[in-house]
Design a protein around this motif. Sequence first.
Motif: not given
Lengths: 114, 113
Positions: B35, B37, B40-43, B45, B58, B90, B104, B106
Motif C-alpha cells: 500500500y 499512504q 487525504g487518501h488513506g491507504l 493498494l 491494485g 506499507f 502491517f 512499520a
Amino acid sequence: AQSVTQPDIHITVSEGASLELRCNYSYGATPYLFWYVQSPGQGLQLLLKYFSGDTLVQGIKGFEAEFKRSQSSFNLRKPSVHWSDAAEYFCAVGASGNTDKLIFGTGTRLQVFP
Amino acid sequence: DAGITQSPRHKVTETGTPVTLRCHQTENHRYMYWYRQDPGHGLRLIHYSYGVKDTDKGEVSDGYSVSRSKTEDFLLTLESATSSQTSVYFCAIRDPSGRNIQYFGAGTRLSVL
C-alpha cells in the motif's frame, strides 16, 4: 463499488472525555469491518474487527465499535480517552470477490488535550 | 507483533532512478500486500500477491512492479521514480483464517527529489 467514508478529518477531545469516530461504508453484502490505529511514524495496528454475530465488538485499549446495518455504519467508541490515544484512526471494509482486498477510509486524526 | 520487516525504513532518491523496497515476513502467510499512504487518501493498494509468483494489480499500480520469488519476500519496484511516488509505503500480510485480517509492517518513507 465498495467504499468507506470517515467524515471527520480531525477531532479534538479533552483527556477523560468520551469519543466516537464515525465510519460509513458502502458494500453489497455483509461486510468484514475493521478499525486500525496508527501512531506517528508507526505502522497500522488492528484495534478491532467485525465479521458477524453480536453487533457490538470489543477491541484492544478499551475501544469498542457497533455495527449498524440499517445505517451502514461502524462507529468506534471509547468512554474515556487517554492522552496516549492521540493517533490516526482508519476504518476499513473487506471487499468482495476472491482478491481479499481491504478498502480504507481516509482516516481521522485524534488530538487529545490534557 | 506480526513478523513483518520492511527495508529500508527511509530512502531519498532522485527522479528517474530505480528503487526497490523489500517486505520480509516470518509468518509463512500466503497473501502479501503493498500500500501507499498519502494525506487525504488513506491507504491505497498498489499490488498484492496470493502466492509465489502470483501477483495482481491494485488501484494505483501504474509505475510500480512487484515480484515474489519466495513466500517470505515481496518486493516493490519503482522502475523510474517520480516525485508523485513520494509517499509512505506499507507492506501487509493476511491472516490465513480467510477473513481478510491484515497485519502491517512499520513502513518505508520514500522521498523522490
